[in-house]
Design an enzyme around this catalytic site. Structure first.
Site, PDB file in Angstrom:
ATOM      1  N   HIS A   1      23.926   6.187 -15.520  1.00  0.00           N
ATOM      2  CA  HIS A   1      23.660   6.965 -16.666  1.00  0.00           C
ATOM      3  C   HIS A   1      22.564   8.007 -16.643  1.00  0.00           C
ATOM      4  CE1 HIS A   1      21.279   4.694 -19.366  1.00  0.00           C
ATOM      5  NE2 HIS A   1      21.737   3.609 -18.659  1.00  0.00           N
TER       6      HIS A   1
ATOM      7  N   CYS B   1      22.044  -1.499 -16.415  1.00  0.00           N
ATOM      8  CA  CYS B   1      22.758  -0.536 -15.812  1.00  0.00           C
ATOM      9  C   CYS B   1      21.678   0.380 -15.072  1.00  0.00           C
ATOM     10  CB  CYS B   1      23.329   0.319 -16.825  1.00  0.00           C
ATOM     11  SG  CYS B   1      24.797  -0.403 -17.644  1.00  0.00           S
TER      12      CYS B   1
END
Length: 582
Positions: free
Chosen positions: A460, A479
């Site tokens: 992301h 992440c």
């Protein structure tokens, strides 16, 4: 026709087990392997006594084959099954009666050290003595048959360790889900090399054939030369060495930089911390992920003084990882190098794009696994994960009542209704979730690249762009934050009409949170490498941020599970003894 059928079935056996289609969340069903040993294909009886003895010795193994393990996503090959199929392929003819074949086998087993394996695992000396014995007049047909099967077992074990690695990665990492099959893994070629009396070719073709593996192999050889010559010069620690300094420690530094290939050899006799030394130190620091300031401080000196034997082991560990993974590096895919804090996209096996990333902190490490990128979320909202909620966000709310409003975070009940933060007991909040509104300054930035998996991991955007300037970027909660995510999104769509840079900006500008599926799923591999290759092919080293090298090295150094061949004569071991898994 029977022979063609047999060859097909043999090739299917070699990587039997539970195969993963790609997504970690996929439902896996057990697949019963097809084996010549139980396929109903009848082989003609061997026409020689030695072959008949081999057949009789192998027959009891049919009932000893272990059942498939349905609780694991990765299964090692059972050696006895492959040995059985090997001999059925050749109608039980002995494979090691030609002196040339045995000579090639013994030399190739010794040469496995070039690939970071230990020839002692294959009991080369014992195998040579057993071979000498069975050539004597005292050897019985049964002993010759036992030697032949033991040599075959050793051959298959060694070739498979070169091909797919010695260590079962699933035993070290519960997240491991990489499909063990690969384009190079064709058992017919393995059998054909023995039929053609070209055992050396089987060993030469077994390891990964990619350039990166060859460079690691060359790097290992160079490091061993350094070790055999006495190792690298040691630099005295205790004070930082800086530009303009002189003395014994600076001379040691110059010698160490020359030995490592960072400073020209003709400069080793010069003195002082001059511009050439500054440039060499910066290059070393950059390659070692140390922060390139040109000052040889405590961290830099400690890295320079790591013994060459330790670096040899580091290369060996990463060659083992290469044997696990390099067969996957073909076609179109995205590779995240966790320990290197970078991501790359490949087409036709060649890199077309790279970017820096931030990965999970050691206490919230990014897992190693494979999946498939299936869709992109534009203008994403962010639901705070439970761990981050408990450990990070709630303490901030307790310290700052305005935290939620300042970060555009809403409080939701179990039905998704918005609650007033003042109605929540923040000393013991229950039945709530927190969701951050979309926006370029949200925790997920403008886009999320999704690949369904069991760990809620994705790639992301991020508003924390200042962290990309750091050398060590283990800063996230698991992440992967990408420095240039919109460039990757454009490449993933691969549609210059609808999803050009301008098209992506138009999609973002509408402000709506939308999931857009990719026209073609793209594999993503989250891998862990603690070595790099420089532009001139040298092996350079990264910090082992998650301390994954140590357990792998320990497993790699475990002694052989092949049965001993000591005693020769009547005490030659049974094929069924010892550990059977590769």
């Amino acid at each position: 026709m029977v022979q063609l059928t047999r060859l097909f079935v043999i090739s299917h056996l070699f990587f039997m087990g539970l195969l993963i289609s790609g997504a970690a969340s996929a439902q896996i069903s057990p697949i019963e392997p097809v084996s010549v040993a139980n396929s109903g294909v009848d082989a003609a009886a061997p026409d020689d006594v030695l072959g008949q003895t081999i057949q009789a010795s192998l027959e009891p193994l049919r009932s000893a084959f272990p059942p498939l393990l349905t609780s694991r996503r990765y299964q090692r090959v059972d050696v006895n099954r492959v040995v059985m199929d090997f001999y059925m392929h050749r109608n039980y003819r002995a494979a090691w009666t030609d002196e040339r074949d045995v000579t090639q086998l013994l030399k190739s087993l010794n040469d496995t050290q070039l690939d970071g394996l230990n020839p002692a695992d294959f009991r080369v000396a014992e195998l040579a003595r057993a071979h000498a014995f069975v050539q004597s007049a005292d050897a019985t047909v049964a002993q010759k048959a036992t030697f032949d099967m033991a040599a075959t077992r050793t051959f298959i074990t060694a070739v498979q360790q070169l091909r797919r690695g010695k260590v079962d990665p699933a035993r070290l990492d519960a997240h491991w889900n990489f499909d063990p099959d690969g384009a190079r893994d064709d058992l017919r070629a393995l059998f054909a090399d023995v039929d053609a009396h070209d055992v050396a070719r089987a060993f030469a073709e077994a390891p990964p054939q990619e350039a990166i593996y060859r460079n690691l192999r060359d790097g290992l050889a160079q490091l061993r030369k350094v070790r055999d010559a006495g190792g690298w010069p040691r630099v005295t620690e205790g004070q930082s060495l800086k530009p303009g300094m002189d003395g014994v420690a600076v001379n040691q530094l110059r010698a160490r930089l020359v030995a490592g290939g960072y400073l020209d050899a003709h400069l080793s006799k010069k003195a002082g911390y001059d511009d050439k030394v500054i440039a060499a130190v910066k290059r070393y620091q950059s390659e070692q992920y140390l922060g390139a300031d040109g000052v040889a401080g405590a961290t830099t000196l400690a890295a320079l003084n790591v013994p060459v034997e330790t670096r040899i082991d580091q290369v060996r560990v990463n060659m083992e990882r290469a044997r696990w993974l390099l067969y996957k590096l073909q076609g179109t895919f995205v590779m995240v190098d966790i320990a290197g804090y970078k991501v790359a996209m490949y087409r036709d096996g060649q890199p077309i794009w790279r970017s820096r990333v931030q990965v999970g902190k050691p206490v919230r490490s990014t897992p190693v696994f494979q999946a498939e990128i299936t869709y992109i979320t534009f203008n994403p909202t962010w639901t705070v994960p439970p761990t981050i909620l408990k450990q990070d966000v709630i303490p901030k709310i307790q310290n700052d009542p305005g935290y939620l409003a300042a970060n555009r975070i809403r409080v939701l009940d179990r039905e998704g209704n918005v609650l007033s933060p003042s109605s929540v007991d923040w000393s013991n909040p229950r039945g709530i979730s927190l969701r951050q509104d979309a926006g370029p300054d949200s925790s997920l930035g403008q886009v999320v690249i999704r690949f369904p998996n069991d760990y809620a991991i994705y790639l992301h955007d991020t508003p924390h762009r200042e962290l990309f300037a750091k050398t060590v970027r283990a800063t996230s909660s698991g992440c992967i934050r990408v420095e240039h995510p919109l460039q990757l999104v454009e490449l993933l769509f691969n549609d210059p009409i609808r999803w050009s840079s301008e098209g992506i900006q138009k999609q973002l500008a509408n402000g709506r949170t939308e999931n857009i599926r990719l026209p073609v799923k793209v594999p993503v591999l989250l891998a862990y490498w603690t070595v790099d290759l420089s532009s001139d092919g040298r092996v350079v080293f990264k910090p082992d941020v998650y301390d994954y090298d140590s357990p792998l090295l320990k497993a790699l150094n475990q002694p052989s599970t092949l049965p001993a061949l000591t005693g020769l004569g009547p005490t030659l071991p049974s094929l069924a003894s010892g550990q059977n898994k590769l």
